[in-house]
Design a protein around this motif. Structure first.
Motif, PDB file in Angstrom:
ATOM      1  N   ARG A 413       0.765  -1.630   0.209  1.00  0.00           N
ATOM      2  CA  ARG A 413      -0.328  -0.121  -0.097  1.00  0.00           C
ATOM      3  C   ARG A 413       1.077   1.627  -0.264  1.00  0.00           C
ATOM      4  O   ARG A 413       0.274   2.412  -0.485  1.00  0.00           O
ATOM      5  CB  ARG A 413      -0.738  -0.144   1.311  1.00  0.00           C
ATOM      6  N   HIS A 414       2.307   1.248   0.362  1.00  0.00           N
ATOM      7  CA  HIS A 414       2.545   2.309   0.561  1.00  0.00           C
ATOM      8  C   HIS A 414       4.283   2.390  -0.600  1.00  0.00           C
ATOM      9  O   HIS A 414       4.267   3.605  -1.101  1.00  0.00           O
ATOM     10  CB  HIS A 414       4.034   2.152   1.450  1.00  0.00           C
ATOM     11  N   ALA A 415       3.894   1.213  -2.009  1.00  0.00           N
ATOM     12  CA  ALA A 415       3.913   2.060  -3.478  1.00  0.00           C
ATOM     13  C   ALA A 415       3.645   2.900  -4.315  1.00  0.00           C
ATOM     14  O   ALA A 415       2.042   3.451  -3.636  1.00  0.00           O
ATOM     15  CB  ALA A 415       4.125   0.332  -4.041  1.00  0.00           C
ATOM     16  N   ASP A 416       3.987   3.305  -5.301  1.00  0.00           N
ATOM     17  CA  ASP A 416       3.400   4.516  -5.985  1.00  0.00           C
ATOM     18  C   ASP A 416       2.408   3.800  -6.855  1.00  0.00           C
ATOM     19  O   ASP A 416       1.422   4.556  -7.302  1.00  0.00           O
ATOM     20  CB  ASP A 416       4.503   5.515  -6.205  1.00  0.00           C
ATOM     21  N   SER A 417       2.544   2.639  -7.257  1.00  0.00           N
ATOM     22  CA  SER A 417       1.995   2.009  -8.346  1.00  0.00           C
ATOM     23  C   SER A 417       2.362   0.478  -8.164  1.00  0.00           C
ATOM     24  O   SER A 417       3.418   0.086  -8.128  1.00  0.00           O
ATOM     25  CB  SER A 417       2.289   2.362  -9.777  1.00  0.00           C
ATOM     26  N   ILE A 418       1.304  -0.122  -8.857  1.00  0.00           N
ATOM     27  CA  ILE A 418       2.427  -1.839  -9.154  1.00  0.00           C
ATOM     28  C   ILE A 418       1.191  -2.699 -10.634  1.00  0.00           C
ATOM     29  O   ILE A 418       0.421  -1.947 -11.293  1.00  0.00           O
ATOM     30  CB  ILE A 418       0.919  -2.019  -7.943  1.00  0.00           C
ATOM     31  N   THR A 419       2.343  -2.822 -11.283  1.00  0.00           N
ATOM     32  CA  THR A 419       1.896  -3.466 -12.525  1.00  0.00           C
ATOM     33  C   THR A 419       1.551  -5.437 -11.972  1.00  0.00           C
ATOM     34  O   THR A 419       1.775  -5.807 -11.009  1.00  0.00           O
ATOM     35  CB  THR A 419       2.922  -3.622 -13.024  1.00  0.00           C
ATOM     36  N   VAL A 420       0.615  -6.115 -12.654  1.00  0.00           N
ATOM     37  CA  VAL A 420      -0.073  -6.424 -12.292  1.00  0.00           C
ATOM     38  C   VAL A 420      -0.778  -7.404 -13.521  1.00  0.00           C
ATOM     39  O   VAL A 420      -1.268  -6.741 -14.266  1.00  0.00           O
ATOM     40  CB  VAL A 420      -0.988  -6.548 -11.230  1.00  0.00           C
ATOM     41  N   ASP A 421      -0.743  -8.793 -13.433  1.00  0.00           N
ATOM     42  CA  ASP A 421      -1.391  -9.594 -14.632  1.00  0.00           C
ATOM     43  C   ASP A 421      -2.158 -10.290 -14.356  1.00  0.00           C
ATOM     44  O   ASP A 421      -2.231 -11.456 -14.449  1.00  0.00           O
ATOM     45  CB  ASP A 421      -0.217 -10.180 -15.477  1.00  0.00           C
ATOM     46  N   PRO A 422      -3.984  -9.999 -14.968  1.00  0.00           N
ATOM     47  CA  PRO A 422      -5.107 -10.889 -14.846  1.00  0.00           C
ATOM     48  C   PRO A 422      -4.897 -11.761 -15.182  1.00  0.00           C
ATOM     49  O   PRO A 422      -4.872 -13.419 -14.969  1.00  0.00           O
ATOM     50  CB  PRO A 422      -5.982 -10.315 -15.318  1.00  0.00           C
ATOM     51  N   HIS A 423      -3.954 -12.225 -16.626  1.00  0.00           N
ATOM     52  CA  HIS A 423      -3.786 -13.130 -17.015  1.00  0.00           C
ATOM     53  C   HIS A 423      -2.352 -14.053 -16.553  1.00  0.00           C
ATOM     54  O   HIS A 423      -2.643 -15.506 -17.510  1.00  0.00           O
ATOM     55  CB  HIS A 423      -3.422 -12.857 -18.824  1.00  0.00           C
ATOM     56  N   LYS A 424      -2.302 -14.225 -15.724  1.00  0.00           N
ATOM     57  CA  LYS A 424      -1.310 -14.930 -15.287  1.00  0.00           C
ATOM     58  C   LYS A 424      -2.648 -15.613 -13.629  1.00  0.00           C
ATOM     59  O   LYS A 424      -3.651 -16.589 -14.409  1.00  0.00           O
ATOM     60  CB  LYS A 424       0.140 -14.084 -14.593  1.00  0.00           C
ATOM     61  N   LEU A 425      -2.383 -15.258 -13.049  1.00  0.00           N
ATOM     62  CA  LEU A 425      -3.398 -15.946 -11.363  1.00  0.00           C
ATOM     63  C   LEU A 425      -3.944 -15.543 -11.528  1.00  0.00           C
ATOM     64  O   LEU A 425      -4.996 -16.008 -10.426  1.00  0.00           O
ATOM     65  CB  LEU A 425      -1.732 -15.919 -10.027  1.00  0.00           C
ATOM     66  N   GLY A 426      -4.403 -14.482 -12.142  1.00  0.00           N
ATOM     67  CA  GLY A 426      -5.814 -14.265 -12.613  1.00  0.00           C
ATOM     68  C   GLY A 426      -7.137 -14.531 -13.451  1.00  0.00           C
ATOM     69  O   GLY A 426      -8.224 -15.164 -13.136  1.00  0.00           O
ATOM     70  N   TYR A 427      -5.949 -16.079 -14.205  1.00  0.00           N
ATOM     71  CA  TYR A 427      -6.555 -16.607 -14.968  1.00  0.00           C
ATOM     72  C   TYR A 427      -7.762 -16.366 -15.838  1.00  0.00           C
ATOM     73  O   TYR A 427      -8.678 -17.378 -16.503  1.00  0.00           O
ATOM     74  CB  TYR A 427      -7.292 -18.079 -13.572  1.00  0.00           C
ATOM     75  N   VAL A 428      -7.226 -15.366 -16.604  1.00  0.00           N
ATOM     76  CA  VAL A 428      -8.455 -15.073 -17.615  1.00  0.00           C
ATOM     77  C   VAL A 428      -7.120 -14.945 -18.457  1.00  0.00           C
ATOM     78  O   VAL A 428      -6.235 -15.110 -18.421  1.00  0.00           O
ATOM     79  CB  VAL A 428      -8.895 -13.341 -17.242  1.00  0.00           C
ATOM     80  N   PRO A 429      -8.001 -14.824 -19.760  1.00  0.00           N
ATOM     81  CA  PRO A 429      -7.310 -15.168 -21.491  1.00  0.00           C
ATOM     82  C   PRO A 429      -6.218 -14.281 -21.393  1.00  0.00           C
ATOM     83  O   PRO A 429      -6.149 -13.333 -21.278  1.00  0.00           O
ATOM     84  CB  PRO A 429      -8.148 -15.122 -22.343  1.00  0.00           C
ATOM     85  N   PHE A 430      -4.737 -14.019 -22.577  1.00  0.00           N
ATOM     86  CA  PHE A 430      -4.270 -13.006 -22.215  1.00  0.00           C
ATOM     87  C   PHE A 430      -5.207 -12.469 -23.430  1.00  0.00           C
ATOM     88  O   PHE A 430      -5.756 -13.131 -24.306  1.00  0.00           O
ATOM     89  CB  PHE A 430      -3.431 -14.005 -22.870  1.00  0.00           C
ATOM     90  N   GLY A 431      -4.355 -11.287 -24.052  1.00  0.00           N
ATOM     91  CA  GLY A 431      -3.712 -10.593 -23.216  1.00  0.00           C
ATOM     92  C   GLY A 431      -4.105  -9.418 -21.988  1.00  0.00           C
ATOM     93  O   GLY A 431      -4.345  -8.370 -22.863  1.00  0.00           O
ATOM     94  N   CYS A 432      -3.903  -9.653 -20.979  1.00  0.00           N
ATOM     95  CA  CYS A 432      -4.314  -8.722 -20.046  1.00  0.00           C
ATOM     96  C   CYS A 432      -3.818  -8.352 -19.127  1.00  0.00           C
ATOM     97  O   CYS A 432      -3.515  -9.329 -17.687  1.00  0.00           O
ATOM     98  CB  CYS A 432      -5.712  -9.053 -19.896  1.00  0.00           C
TER      99      CYS A 432
END
Length: 668
Positions: A413-432
């Motif tokens: 919560r103290h970071a300024d920004s975050i990258t995350v990939d729903p198409h990995k551990l979010g289990y949705v289709p590429f590319g997201c």
């Protein structure tokens, strides 16, 4: 015993409807839902203006050109699907290779159906329904990371979908550059215009004559407030035309207008900023520096520990060295789940380092590359948004999360920004992928059409941001972008919320699979005793496990690597490989000598019974030396890996298969 059986039955009942399944067990559910929604789409088309005359004649399908086209289309489609049958079977529990698995049905169906409507998220004029869903997706992810999403409180987070983690990482530096360079441009423009803004609450006391390093080393939140304060002062002191002209002068002084070369000529005292990353950082960071004109040579790497996490002491030494040299630091990057090993960097240590160095006049943005591990944050978050305590989490697992890993997730919560990939551990289709920022005020600095002057009240109003993001393409790196991927991820989170009881429960199964595999590596070692050495080089932080296998008696790293590649040849996929001939599907990675400290390198060589002299940064021509260690890499994200019935535990079966494969390769 009965309680355990009851718990397993409950888990199976919970997991069963989530995916299509490795045997397409949910085919009827999938087909019925998809057909139902397809028919609904057809009904929608027919009822927008039912009075219109159909454009395609009723008997069109009897014409020769029509039939020839349909014939060609079906021939090509069947040819394509025939080739696709040799794709990597990500959905199967035998697949333990790259960061892909079966897809959650809600997200899969939502993406397929939304594609029929073909929304373009560059603007809400082309996506009036789904663009707001993308912005809500950003809020869903922000809440999972512990950011504030209440627009009545500052700072308020925002986020959006990207095509993947690389674009999100690029965007993070793009935003940091826009924010951190702005005070220098503003001060120069105001000096040349002889405009005195008066006493300022934010920023240096003598803003107009502050030194370059003072103006650059302001926090993200401070710069956002400073900009609002300066624009409000201009509105108070100048008429509308004068204020707009002065705001334009600031825009003309910005790096986005001048380019990197001209900007730094005008601000020679600043020096080119650096970006600090751990040695395990993804290659996209070097790309990002090249794209932004910062230059790959300004990517500063920090050593990692034996657990392949960023070394906090090494970071401290690096920051001290940069400060002494007067080098500005644009950002420090932490990795939440490295691509090769799933390692979790000590995010809390990065945050602490920034707090210390701020007092010395050195500030930097913090961005977390959580493309892989971001969704694991759902395990740490209750449905009310509070953090699950460490003791409660430890009761669910054998090892996870270790104290450093828990602290790292708690500090997100103290970071300024975050990258995350729903198409990995979010289990949705590429590319997201997705980019999420803690303070939506960063968007004040990014626009292809400058909003020159706002009064202070308007600039922080929620309605202003809502209007702004309707033209999303002005505030992101991508322009035209498909809405279907974002809609799929959004709906998936609606069905499976991002908290410990829902998405976190699914992620927890992948961690348990990892712990099971970790504990059973000893059995593999025992089975191959006297035949080959099996070494787990780094204890896993998440759900990635790597193995090194060295034939007994071999002392050469190069020969061990060649043996590892022979093993991997039975686990890889390719269009020329009949996937039905594969028992299991894996991946591989390398650990390079220049990324390991001396102690870690010596430890690995000793555990593998290899000659340390064969692990060097520059191998000779003998064929005995190598500059990297070849590893079999296992991504354990399929929740069905451990099986629920006797004989169906795929991790046990894989270990038996690997042992047999080692024996076979050594006997040939």
């Amino acid at each position: 015993m009965n309680d355990n059986r009851h718990d397993e039955d409950q888990l199976i009942d919970w997991l069963s409807p989530l995916f299509l399944g490795s045997y397409a067990e949910n085919n009827e559910l999938f087909e019925q839902t998809l057909v139902e929604l397809l028919r609904d789409h057809v009904y929608w088309r027919r009822n927008i203006h039912p009075e219109d005359r159909p454009q395609i004649p009723v008997l069109a399908d009897t014409g020769p050109e029509y039939r020839r086209f349909v014939g060609r289309m079906k021939t090509e489609l069947h040819g394509l699907t025939a080739r696709l049958k040799n794709s990597a079977p990500f959905f199967n529990p035998r697949y333990i290779g790259h960061m892909a698995s079966d897809l959650l049905l809600p997200g899969l169906i939502a993406q397929l159906v939304t594609t029929l409507y073909n929304p373009n998220h560059v603007t809400d004029e082309a996506s009036p329904v789904t663009l707001p869903l993308e912005l809500d997706l950003g809020r869903q992810l922000a809440a999972m990371f512990g950011f504030n999403t209440d627009p009545q409180r500052e700072p308020c987070a925002w986020g959006h979908a990207t095509s993947g983690g690389t674009i999100a990482n690029d965007e993070a530096l793009w935003y940091f550059r826009a924010v951190r360079y702005w005070p220098l441009a503003a001060a120069r423009a105001l000096r040349e215009a002889a405009f005195d803004p008066g006493a300022l609450e934010h920023g240096p006391e003598n803003f107009l004559n502050a030194q370059a390093h003072q103006l650059f080393n302001l926090s993200t939140d401070t710069v956002i407030r400073l900009r609002r304060e300066l624009l409000a002062s201009m509105d108070r002191q100048l008429d509308r035309r004068q204020a707009r002209d002065l705001a334009r002068r600031i825009e003309y002084e910005r790096v986005e207008q001048l380019g990197m070369a001209e900007f730094h000529l005008r601000h020679r005292a600043l020096g080119t900023p650096v970006v600090v990353v751990p040695d395990t950082a993804h290659y996209s960071w070097e790309k990002a520096l090249k794209l932004l004109g910062l230059g790959a040579s300004n990517l500063e790497t920090v050593a990692v520990s034996e657990r392949m996490r960023l070394d906090a002491d090494a970071l401290e030494r690096k920051l001290a060295e940069l400060h002494e040299r007067g080098r500005p630091v644009l950002a420090v990057i932490g990795v939440l789940g490295t691509t090769e090993f799933g390692s979790i960097d000590p995010i809390h240590e990065i945050v602490s380092a920034r707090q210390r160095w701020r007092r010395a006049g050195l500030d930097f943005g913090i961005h977390i590359d959580a493309a892989w591990g971001g969704y694991l944050a759902s395990m740490f978050r209750r449905s009310d948004g509070t953090l699950v305590d460490h003791e409660a989490m430890r009761r669910q697992f054998h090892f996870f999360p270790s104290p450093p890993v828990y602290k790292a997730f708690a500090a997100l919560r103290h970071a300024d920004s975050i990258t995350v990939d729903p198409h990995k551990l979010g289990y949705v289709p590429f590319g997201c992928g997705a980019y999420v920022a803690r303070n939506r005020g960063m968007t004040d600095f990014i626009s292809q059409k400058a909003a020159y002057v706002f009064d202070e009240a308007e600039s922080v109003a929620d309605s202003e941001y809502e209007r702004r993001f309707r033209n999303l393409g002005q505030y992101i790196l991508e322009g035209s972008k498909p809405g279907a991927a974002a809609a799929g991820a959004w709906l998936s989170h609606r069905v499976l919320p991002l908290d410990a009881d829902h998405m976190g429960r699914l992620c927890a199964e992948t961690i348990r699979n990892c712990e099971y595999f970790f504990e059973h590596v000893d059995q593999l070692r025992d089975e191959l005793a006297g035949i080959a050495r099996v070494v787990l080089p780094f204890e896993p932080d998440t759900n990635l496990v790597c193995l090194a296998i060295n034939p007994a008696g071999n002392r050469s790293l190069a020969r061990m690597n060649e043996f590892g590649r022979r093993l991997y040849a039975h686990l890889d996929v390719g269009e020329e490989v009949d996937i039905r001939s594969r028992e299991f599907f894996g991946s591989r990675t390398l650990v390079h000598r220049d990324k390991l400290g001396q102690e870690a390198a010596e430890r690995l060589m000793a555990e593998l019974d290899l000659d340390p002299a064969t692990f060097v940064e520059e191998p000779d021509d003998s064929g005995e030396q190598a500059d990297s260690i070849f590893l079999l890499r296992h991504t354990l994200m399929n929740p069905w890996l451990s099986g629920r019935e006797e004989g169906l535990n795929y991790l046990d079966r894989y270990c038996r298969y690997l042992a047999a494969l080692v024996r076979r390769e050594l006997s040939d």
